[in-house]
Design an enzyme around this catalytic site. Sequence first.
Site, short mmCIF file in Angstrom:
data_model
loop_
_atom_site.label_atom_id
_atom_site.label_comp_id
_atom_site.label_asym_id
_atom_site.label_seq_id
_atom_site.Cartn_x
_atom_site.Cartn_y
_atom_site.Cartn_z
N LYS A 252 40.05 84.87 69.89
CA LYS A 252 40.34 84.34 68.56
C LYS A 252 39.15 84.62 67.64
O LYS A 252 38.00 84.38 68.01
CB LYS A 252 40.60 82.83 68.65
CG LYS A 252 41.04 82.19 67.35
CD LYS A 252 41.37 80.71 67.60
CE LYS A 252 41.89 80.02 66.32
NZ LYS A 252 42.23 78.62 66.58
N CYS B 15 46.69 81.59 65.84
CA CYS B 15 46.73 80.40 64.98
C CYS B 15 45.97 80.60 63.67
O CYS B 15 46.47 81.27 62.77
CB CYS B 15 46.20 79.20 65.77
SG CYS B 15 46.70 77.59 65.09
N GLU C 138 49.03 78.89 71.92
CA GLU C 138 47.59 78.66 72.02
C GLU C 138 47.34 77.37 72.81
O GLU C 138 48.09 76.41 72.72
CB GLU C 138 47.01 78.54 70.62
CG GLU C 138 45.51 78.30 70.58
CD GLU C 138 44.99 78.07 69.17
OE1 GLU C 138 43.81 78.39 68.92
OE2 GLU C 138 45.76 77.56 68.31
#
Length: 296
Positions: A126, A160, A51
């Site tokens: 995300k 993440c 990321e």
Amino acid sequence: MTTLTIASVQYGLGSRNGLTGIESAEHYWDGLASTIKEAAAQGANLVVFPEYVTAHLLAFTPAMSNEEACEYLDSFTAVYEKFFLEQSRETHMIIVGGTHICKEHDDYVNKAHMFFPDGRVETQNKFHLTPEEKQRWKLRGGNALNMIDTEWGKVAILTCYDIEFPEIARIAAKKGAELILCPSYTDTAAGYHRVRNCCQARAIENQFFVQLSGIVGSMSEPRPQIDEGHCQAGVFSSCDFPFPSDGILGVGTVNENMIVYTTIDFAQLRQNREHGIVAPFYDRRQDLYDREELDL
């Protein structure tokens, strides 16, 4: 084909190509190309960068506000896509180019890109944004899960913080995902362990593989958006037959600039789902969960 060799990148912010930090955009792209070339030489089928990998492009610019940084990083979007498409085609590897801040409609998003040798590009925004991403970056979260077809089976990308929410991983599993890719950036040891432990929990709960990559090291001149990273990249499975008792299929050296190579076998995953001692993916009590939710 049931085996897949994954190159999980622990991307170092420090010395690259003999220099301290990066000194230009050209130096940055050359460093990525060198990493990809190394992975290809080791026989990798899939390379996964972390990321915010393109945030390293802030290293040779004056410090910016987050708003300015978003605009600056988005200016590299066309170059970013062209670079990874060419690298994928030339090396015959699938490459996840980490995540990149880019503009979508009127908002900026944190978008993962997966590049295929035939020119296909799959993306995933995300979903779950950290307080910093919402309040300082002013990013917009994703709303649709992209189930990505590969010759090894279905893959999903949970970036993440996304991996810390079991609901989205279970949805991916129910849609047929057998591998979750988790590009991450964590700037503290605590943040890393939250992500790492949740990667392993998701692998156990859903009886699929989870891969993790991340940023390590520190910038010679920190920027407000990126300064240092903590990670031990790797690939994880259920802690059950026929996998290792700790569910660790391969990990790197903590906080070292390196590539972690792990070969996974999807035939073993199916063995686990059929003959494991426990079957948490199949034994879930949806009738109970639905009733308890209604009672809240």
